[in-house]
Structure formats: C-alpha cells, structure tokens
Design a protein around this motif. Structure first.
Motif, PDB file in Angstrom:
ATOM      1  N   ASP A  84      13.494   5.972  18.480  1.00 25.75           N
ATOM      2  CA  ASP A  84      13.701   6.472  17.108  1.00 25.75           C
ATOM      3  C   ASP A  84      14.516   5.080  16.223  1.00 25.75           C
ATOM      4  O   ASP A  84      14.288   4.644  15.160  1.00 25.75           O
ATOM      5  CB  ASP A  84      14.147   7.121  16.918  1.00 25.75           C
ATOM      6  CG  ASP A  84      13.742   8.315  17.355  1.00 25.75           C
ATOM      7  OD1 ASP A  84      12.422   8.888  17.531  1.00 25.75           O
ATOM      8  OD2 ASP A  84      14.594   9.757  17.717  1.00 25.75           O
ATOM      9  N   ALA A  85      15.245   4.447  16.703  1.00 30.65           N
ATOM     10  CA  ALA A  85      15.977   3.498  16.225  1.00 30.65           C
ATOM     11  C   ALA A  85      15.613   2.120  16.230  1.00 30.65           C
ATOM     12  O   ALA A  85      14.945   1.253  14.914  1.00 30.65           O
ATOM     13  CB  ALA A  85      17.705   3.116  16.836  1.00 30.65           C
ATOM     14  N   ARG A  86      14.913   1.987  17.212  1.00 23.96           N
ATOM     15  CA  ARG A  86      13.722   0.809  18.004  1.00 23.96           C
ATOM     16  C   ARG A  86      12.539   0.708  16.774  1.00 23.96           C
ATOM     17  O   ARG A  86      12.215  -0.466  15.814  1.00 23.96           O
ATOM     18  CB  ARG A  86      12.893   0.613  19.153  1.00 23.96           C
ATOM     19  CG  ARG A  86      13.591   0.089  19.194  1.00 23.96           C
ATOM     20  CD  ARG A  86      13.404  -0.324  20.908  1.00 23.96           C
ATOM     21  NE  ARG A  86      14.411  -0.376  22.035  1.00 23.96           N
ATOM     22  CZ  ARG A  86      14.017  -0.094  23.011  1.00 23.96           C
ATOM     23  NH1 ARG A  86      13.813   1.097  23.328  1.00 23.96           N
ATOM     24  NH2 ARG A  86      15.272  -0.574  23.911  1.00 23.96           N
ATOM     25  N   GLN A  87      12.019   2.411  16.376  1.00 26.99           N
ATOM     26  CA  GLN A  87      10.922   2.433  15.556  1.00 26.99           C
ATOM     27  C   GLN A  87      12.006   2.687  13.529  1.00 26.99           C
ATOM     28  O   GLN A  87      10.623   1.567  13.100  1.00 26.99           O
ATOM     29  CB  GLN A  87      10.344   3.861  15.443  1.00 26.99           C
ATOM     30  CG  GLN A  87      10.157   3.803  16.089  1.00 26.99           C
ATOM     31  CD  GLN A  87       8.849   5.528  17.030  1.00 26.99           C
ATOM     32  OE1 GLN A  87       9.841   6.666  16.154  1.00 26.99           O
ATOM     33  NE2 GLN A  87       8.153   5.743  17.747  1.00 26.99           N
ATOM     34  N   VAL A  88      12.573   2.686  13.585  1.00 30.45           N
ATOM     35  CA  VAL A  88      13.286   2.729  12.229  1.00 30.45           C
ATOM     36  C   VAL A  88      13.647   1.130  12.309  1.00 30.45           C
ATOM     37  O   VAL A  88      13.192   0.384  10.199  1.00 30.45           O
ATOM     38  CB  VAL A  88      14.578   3.281  11.779  1.00 30.45           C
ATOM     39  CG1 VAL A  88      15.302   2.969  10.793  1.00 30.45           C
ATOM     40  CG2 VAL A  88      14.584   4.506  11.693  1.00 30.45           C
ATOM     41  N   ALA A  89      14.129   0.066  12.716  1.00 31.15           N
ATOM     42  CA  ALA A  89      14.556  -1.371  12.340  1.00 31.15           C
ATOM     43  C   ALA A  89      13.057  -1.484  12.628  1.00 31.15           C
ATOM     44  O   ALA A  89      12.847  -2.364  11.369  1.00 31.15           O
ATOM     45  CB  ALA A  89      15.243  -2.030  13.839  1.00 31.15           C
ATOM     46  N   ASN A  90      11.909  -1.815  13.052  1.00 27.40           N
ATOM     47  CA  ASN A  90      10.540  -2.688  13.477  1.00 27.40           C
ATOM     48  C   ASN A  90      10.672  -1.771  11.545  1.00 27.40           C
ATOM     49  O   ASN A  90       9.368  -2.831  10.746  1.00 27.40           O
ATOM     50  CB  ASN A  90       9.722  -2.319  13.807  1.00 27.40           C
ATOM     51  CG  ASN A  90       9.757  -2.757  15.162  1.00 27.40           C
ATOM     52  OD1 ASN A  90      10.698  -3.430  15.704  1.00 27.40           O
ATOM     53  ND2 ASN A  90       9.703  -2.394  16.383  1.00 27.40           N
ATOM     54  N   SER A  91      10.353  -1.375  10.974  1.00 26.78           N
ATOM     55  CA  SER A  91      10.356  -0.323   9.613  1.00 26.78           C
ATOM     56  C   SER A  91      10.616  -0.781   8.635  1.00 26.78           C
ATOM     57  O   SER A  91       9.702  -1.261   7.735  1.00 26.78           O
ATOM     58  CB  SER A  91       9.589   0.934   9.636  1.00 26.78           C
ATOM     59  OG  SER A  91      10.281   2.120   8.723  1.00 26.78           O
ATOM     60  N   ALA A  96      11.206  -4.867   4.688  1.00 29.12           N
ATOM     61  CA  ALA A  96      11.914  -6.269   4.257  1.00 29.12           C
ATOM     62  C   ALA A  96      10.810  -7.454   4.082  1.00 29.12           C
ATOM     63  O   ALA A  96      10.729  -7.609   2.946  1.00 29.12           O
ATOM     64  CB  ALA A  96      13.271  -6.494   4.547  1.00 29.12           C
ATOM     65  N   SER A  97       9.931  -7.017   5.001  1.00 27.50           N
ATOM     66  CA  SER A  97       8.921  -8.508   4.918  1.00 27.50           C
ATOM     67  C   SER A  97       7.881  -8.545   3.990  1.00 27.50           C
ATOM     68  O   SER A  97       7.792  -9.498   3.305  1.00 27.50           O
ATOM     69  CB  SER A  97       8.194  -8.463   6.802  1.00 27.50           C
ATOM     70  OG  SER A  97       7.094  -9.271   6.966  1.00 27.50           O
ATOM     71  N   LYS A 102       5.927  -9.698  -1.924  1.00 22.39           N
ATOM     72  CA  LYS A 102       5.603  -9.560  -2.948  1.00 22.39           C
ATOM     73  C   LYS A 102       6.198  -9.931  -3.778  1.00 22.39           C
ATOM     74  O   LYS A 102       6.022 -10.100  -4.786  1.00 22.39           O
ATOM     75  CB  LYS A 102       5.963  -7.862  -3.008  1.00 22.39           C
ATOM     76  CG  LYS A 102       4.564  -7.006  -2.144  1.00 22.39           C
ATOM     77  CD  LYS A 102       5.125  -5.341  -2.586  1.00 22.39           C
ATOM     78  CE  LYS A 102       4.259  -4.108  -1.397  1.00 22.39           C
ATOM     79  NZ  LYS A 102       4.399  -2.635  -1.844  1.00 22.39           N
ATOM     80  N   GLN A 103       7.008  -9.893  -3.310  1.00 22.84           N
ATOM     81  CA  GLN A 103       8.304 -11.037  -4.392  1.00 22.84           C
ATOM     82  C   GLN A 103       7.986 -12.437  -4.967  1.00 22.84           C
ATOM     83  O   GLN A 103       8.114 -13.233  -5.281  1.00 22.84           O
ATOM     84  CB  GLN A 103       9.777 -10.691  -3.953  1.00 22.84           C
ATOM     85  CG  GLN A 103      11.155 -10.768  -4.759  1.00 22.84           C
ATOM     86  CD  GLN A 103      12.626 -10.889  -4.300  1.00 22.84           C
ATOM     87  OE1 GLN A 103      12.567 -10.469  -3.455  1.00 22.84           O
ATOM     88  NE2 GLN A 103      13.394 -10.982  -5.221  1.00 22.84           N
ATOM     89  N   SER A 104       7.775 -12.551  -3.064  1.00 22.10           N
ATOM     90  CA  SER A 104       7.355 -14.544  -3.722  1.00 22.10           C
ATOM     91  C   SER A 104       6.070 -14.549  -4.324  1.00 22.10           C
ATOM     92  O   SER A 104       5.661 -15.464  -5.031  1.00 22.10           O
ATOM     93  CB  SER A 104       7.379 -14.945  -2.730  1.00 22.10           C
ATOM     94  OG  SER A 104       6.133 -14.182  -0.950  1.00 22.10           O
ATOM     95  N   GLN A 105       4.913 -13.581  -3.839  1.00 23.07           N
ATOM     96  CA  GLN A 105       4.129 -13.568  -4.448  1.00 23.07           C
ATOM     97  C   GLN A 105       4.190 -13.360  -6.617  1.00 23.07           C
ATOM     98  O   GLN A 105       3.719 -14.099  -6.972  1.00 23.07           O
ATOM     99  CB  GLN A 105       3.241 -12.071  -3.738  1.00 23.07           C
ATOM    100  CG  GLN A 105       2.365 -12.675  -2.239  1.00 23.07           C
ATOM    101  CD  GLN A 105       1.403 -13.869  -2.620  1.00 23.07           C
ATOM    102  OE1 GLN A 105       0.345 -13.575  -3.413  1.00 23.07           O
ATOM    103  NE2 GLN A 105       0.977 -14.445  -1.458  1.00 23.07           N
ATOM    104  N   LYS A 106       5.212 -12.557  -6.408  1.00 25.13           N
ATOM    105  CA  LYS A 106       5.465 -12.361  -7.829  1.00 25.13           C
ATOM    106  C   LYS A 106       5.971 -13.915  -8.747  1.00 25.13           C
ATOM    107  O   LYS A 106       5.926 -14.304  -9.416  1.00 25.13           O
ATOM    108  CB  LYS A 106       6.597 -10.785  -7.979  1.00 25.13           C
ATOM    109  CG  LYS A 106       6.716 -10.865  -9.384  1.00 25.13           C
ATOM    110  CD  LYS A 106       7.551  -9.112  -9.886  1.00 25.13           C
ATOM    111  CE  LYS A 106       7.975  -9.184 -10.791  1.00 25.13           C
ATOM    112  NZ  LYS A 106       9.156  -9.913 -11.944  1.00 25.13           N
TER     113      LYS A 106
END
Length: 166
Positions: A84-91, A96-97, A102-106
């Motif tokens: 679960d921790a790995r899934q949360v970290a990947n999520s 974040a990515s 999105k922020q860089s596109q904006k």
C-alpha cells in the motif's frame, strides 16, 4: 560351608528367627505403612510432574503454533502495508509529475501569450513609427515637389491617371 554346618546352633537359630519376626512385626506395624504411603505420595507427585510436563509440552506446542500463525499474519500485514505504501508513493509521484507537467505547460503557454502580446505591441509600434516616418518623408517630398507650380500640375495629372486606371 562345612564349618558353617559344624558351628550351627539351634538355640541361636531360634533366637535369631524370633528377633527377625519381632523386627518384621515392628516394621510392619510402624514402618511399612508410612514407607508405602510416602512411596505412593512420591509416585503420585512424580506422575503429577510427568502429567504437568506433558501438559506444558502440549501447551508449548500450541503456543509455538500460535506464534507461527501470528508471525505469518504479521508478515502478511507488513507486506500489505509495504504494498500500500508503494502504491501511495507511486500515486503521489505520478500526481506530482502530472502537476509539474501541467504547471510547466501553463508557464509555457503564459510565456507564449506574453511573447505574442509583446510581439504584437512591438509590431504595432513599428507600424506606427513606419507610418509616421512615411508621412514625414512624404510630407517633405511633397513640399519639395509642390514648391513649384509645374511640379504640382504634373503630380495632379499623375494622380488622376492612376485613379482612372484603378
């Protein structure tokens, strides 16, 4: 052995037999029961100790089985928590990515719009300056050419010809 037969005395034998029987009676009357009772008590305590040891052995086996079961459950729970921790970290990492993308596109879009705005403003400024320079140049040329009357008439005729052609 012969000496034993030669030294045999019936009185001594009877006396020893009587002493033996009296001793046997005294032992039977006073000593055998406590000895047998203490032996029974000892036997019962040994049997109790053996039974207790067997129960302890069974209890130990049961506790070991319970411990093994608890360890397996703990391992499974630990593995699930790690998963679960790995899934949360990947999520979180993917989110974040995506947010960074999105922020860089904006930011890029904002920069493009700012560049286009500045470009349009610069072009408008250049057009205004070119128009002003053209007017100033035209005015100077027209003043120079129109300073004499003959040049004015020629220019008017030329404009009339151009107007008729269009």
């Amino acid at each position: 052995m012969e000496q034993l037969i030669n030294d045999f005395s019936p009185g001594l034998f009877i006396m020893q037999t009587i002493i033996f029987l009296v001793l046997l009676f005294i032992m039977a009357k006073f000593a055998w029961r406590p000895i047998i009772q203490s032996l029974k008590i000892r036997e019962e305590s040994i049997q109790d100790a053996l039974d207790s040891a067997e129960r302890a052995k069974e209890e130990m086996a049961r506790l070991q089985a319970d411990n093994a079961k608890l360890l397996d459950e703990a391992r499974q729970e630990r593995d699930q928590i790690l998963k679960d921790a790995r899934q949360v970290a990947n999520s979180l990492k993917e989110q974040a990515s995506a947010d960074a993308e999105k922020q860089s596109q904006k930011m890029l879009e904002d920069a493009r719009q700012a560049i286009n705005t500045e470009k349009q403003a610069a072009l408008a400024e250049v057009k205004n300056q070119v128009a002003q320079l053209s007017l100033q140049i035209s005015e100077k040329i027209i003043r120079k050419e129109l300073s004499d009357e003959k040049a004015q008439k020629e220019l008017i005729e030329e404009f009339v010809k151009d107007a008729k052609l269009n």
